[in-house]
Scaffold this active site. Structure first.
Site, PDB file in Angstrom:
ATOM      1  N   HIS A   1       1.573  -9.241  -4.902  1.00 33.45           N
ATOM      2  CA  HIS A   1       1.408  -7.956  -5.587  1.00 33.45           C
ATOM      3  C   HIS A   1       2.122  -7.874  -6.931  1.00 33.45           C
ATOM      4  O   HIS A   1       2.037  -6.871  -7.622  1.00 33.45           O
ATOM      5  CB  HIS A   1       1.897  -6.809  -4.696  1.00 33.45           C
TER       6      HIS A   1
HETATM    7  C1  UD1 Z   1       6.306  -1.462  -6.215  1.00 29.94           C
HETATM    8  C2  UD1 Z   1       7.633  -1.986  -6.769  1.00 29.94           C
HETATM    9  C3  UD1 Z   1       7.822  -3.434  -6.353  1.00 29.94           C
HETATM   10  C4  UD1 Z   1       7.682  -3.595  -4.861  1.00 29.94           C
HETATM   11  C5  UD1 Z   1       6.329  -3.053  -4.455  1.00 29.94           C
HETATM   12  C6  UD1 Z   1       6.081  -3.214  -2.982  1.00 29.94           C
HETATM   13  C7  UD1 Z   1       8.332  -1.088  -8.944  1.00 29.94           C
HETATM   14  C8  UD1 Z   1       8.460  -1.402 -10.387  1.00 29.94           C
HETATM   15  N1  UD1 Z   1       7.643  -1.983  -8.222  1.00 29.94           N
HETATM   16  O1  UD1 Z   1       5.266  -2.170  -6.874  1.00 29.94           O
HETATM   17  O2  UD1 Z   1       9.116  -3.864  -6.731  1.00 29.94           O
HETATM   18  O3  UD1 Z   1       7.811  -4.968  -4.512  1.00 29.94           O
HETATM   19  O4  UD1 Z   1       6.276  -1.685  -4.821  1.00 29.94           O
HETATM   20  O5  UD1 Z   1       4.840  -2.733  -2.636  1.00 29.94           O
HETATM   21  O6  UD1 Z   1       8.851  -0.092  -8.496  1.00 29.94           O
HETATM   22  N2  UD1 Z   1      -0.788   2.376  -4.870  1.00 29.94           N
HETATM   23  C9  UD1 Z   1      -1.621   2.938  -3.942  1.00 29.94           C
HETATM   24  N3  UD1 Z   1      -1.051   3.442  -2.805  1.00 29.94           N
HETATM   25  C10 UD1 Z   1       0.269   3.388  -2.572  1.00 29.94           C
HETATM   26  C11 UD1 Z   1       1.102   2.784  -3.528  1.00 29.94           C
HETATM   27  C12 UD1 Z   1       0.569   2.277  -4.672  1.00 29.94           C
HETATM   28  O7  UD1 Z   1      -2.813   3.004  -4.124  1.00 29.94           O
HETATM   29  O8  UD1 Z   1       0.708   3.875  -1.521  1.00 29.94           O
HETATM   30  C13 UD1 Z   1      -1.337   1.876  -6.136  1.00 29.94           C
HETATM   31  C14 UD1 Z   1      -0.790   2.699  -7.306  1.00 29.94           C
HETATM   32  O9  UD1 Z   1      -1.526   3.829  -7.529  1.00 29.94           O
HETATM   33  C15 UD1 Z   1      -0.844   1.719  -8.431  1.00 29.94           C
HETATM   34  C16 UD1 Z   1      -0.550   0.398  -7.736  1.00 29.94           C
HETATM   35  O10 UD1 Z   1      -0.855   0.561  -6.367  1.00 29.94           O
HETATM   36  O11 UD1 Z   1      -2.103   1.661  -8.998  1.00 29.94           O
HETATM   37  C17 UD1 Z   1       0.869  -0.035  -7.963  1.00 29.94           C
HETATM   38  O12 UD1 Z   1       1.820   0.861  -7.376  1.00 29.94           O
HETATM   39  P1  UD1 Z   1       3.308   1.015  -7.975  1.00 29.94           P
HETATM   40  O13 UD1 Z   1       4.117   1.904  -7.104  1.00 29.94           O
HETATM   41  O14 UD1 Z   1       3.234   1.336  -9.406  1.00 29.94           O
HETATM   42  O15 UD1 Z   1       3.916  -0.436  -7.944  1.00 29.94           O
HETATM   43  P2  UD1 Z   1       3.771  -1.608  -6.878  1.00 29.94           P
HETATM   44  O16 UD1 Z   1       2.925  -2.669  -7.453  1.00 29.94           O
HETATM   45  O17 UD1 Z   1       3.420  -1.095  -5.527  1.00 29.94           O
END
Ligand code: UD1
Length: 313
Positions: free
Chosen positions: A210
């Site tokens: 991820h």
């Molecule tokens: C975040 C953390 C990362 C951790 C990871 C575990 C930061 C900078 N990154 O990254 O360190 O290893 O979580 O998962 O804080 N999304 C969904 N549903 C959710 C969560 C996220 O659809 O429940 C989507 C968001 O809308 C976005 C993408 O996934 O488009 C990324 O989510 P985001 O929380 O920005 O960062 P992660 O890549 O999950």
């Protein structure tokens, strides 16, 4: 003492569970509130972990959701500041290195509230990684440091922290791992849908991916899938896929080959049940590097560096 315990994203929940259990044992001295920032919001990225890890419902939920890093961080900061204004704690305890960790520690420190960082001092020295920035900023302003591995002590001493602030305590996430493992041994694991995959394959590998550096760029993600495809010819792979990775695969038109089984993100227990018997884990996760190391499962880290040197040494 009144403590706010912060959690926002999936890798935080298994870290706050054992801390909350410890706080509960000291309820005379410590009253605490759980703040969920809402950084992760899908039920299978959040709610299921609260249920399985027996974490009580958050006292406050900030509902931050997705967005750019600045939008997400800003939403968490604004929401958290309001709470601290009306219900001021003595200490804010943050875990790990996600945007929620950064946002809440900045707010607390600017309000002159003490900050404790759990999993402090880890460094990849790679500033293209958002988590490295989060770790550095959080450690720059924290008052109390709880450290998981010796390298963390070395890094923080080099950065000028005083020994008095540093506590080399081991890893709450690994405490939680052994706690849950005992519970898993008592469970009927045939209830897990992935049990059929385990039954079918005597040897298999587990994949998680991820990191923006691996999944946000089309040629990189294509190249990783091509390598996974080759590996899967001799070792079938199962891959619980993170929402970010799924979104990018769709956008880049990437289809996994037939020996790679893509599934939805799993609960803690179902995932543990899967990887604890795997021949190999292939991952860019920070936590899984450490957890597989603790159980002696070979782990191939798909990154150019790691802040968790204990997984190598
Ligand atoms: C975040 C953390 C990362 C951790 C990871 C575990 C930061 C900078 N990154 O990254 O360190 O290893 O979580 O998962 O804080 N999304 C969904 N549903 C959710 C969560 C996220 O659809 O429940 C989507 C968001 O809308 C976005 C993408 O996934 O488009 C990324 O989510 P985001 O929380 O920005 O960062 P992660 O890549 O999950």
């Amino acid at each position: 003492m009144k403590i706010f315990l912060i959690a926002g994203a999936r890798p935080n929940f298994m870290k706050i569970a054992p801390i909350a259990r410890a706080f509960d044992k000291h309820s005379k001295e410590i009253s605490y509130k759980i703040i969920h920032t809402g950084q992760h919001y899908d039920p299978n990225m959040s709610d299921i972990f609260f249920q399985e890890l027996n974490i009580r419902q958050p006292d406050y939920h900030l509902g931050a959701g997705g967005g750019t890093h600045a939008q997400q961080t800003a939403k968490i900061m604004t929401g958290f500041e309001e709470i601290c204004q009306t219900d001021r704690p003595d200490l804010v305890m943050v875990v790990g290195d996600v945007n929620s960790t950064l946002a809440c520690s900045i707010v607390a420190k600017k309000m002159q509230i003490k900050v404790a960082h759990v999993e402090a001092g880890l460094r990849s020295f790679d500033l293209s990684m958002p988590e490295e920035i989060n770790r550095m900023v959080t450690d720059a302003i924290s008052d109390i440091f709880f450290i998981t591995e010796e390298q963390g002590m070395t890094n923080l001493l080099k950065e000028g922290k005083s020994k008095k602030q540093l506590h080399f305590v081991g890893h709450v996430m690994i405490d939680n791992l052994f706690f849950q493992l005992k519970k898993l041994e008592q469970m009927d694991t045939t209830i897990f849908p992935t049990n059929s995959f385990k039954q079918k394959h005597s040897k298999y590998g587990v994949v998680t991916l991820h990191r923006p550096s691996n999944v946000d760029n089309k040629p990189t993600l294509e190249s990783i899938f091509s390598t996974l495809s080759t590996i899967s010819e001799s070792l079938p792979l199962i891959f619980p896929i993170h929402p970010r990775t799924r979104k990018n695969m769709k956008e880049f038109n990437i289809e996994p080959s037939k020996n790679i089984k893509l599934i939805e993100p799993l609960s803690y227990m179902e995932f543990l049940n899967l990887w604890k018997d795997a021949a190999l884990a292939l991952t860019d996760s920070g936590g899984l590097q450490e957890e597989t190391t603790a159980l002696g499962i070979p782990c191939l880290t798909i990154r150019e560096n790691t802040e968790r040197s204990i997984a190598i040494t």
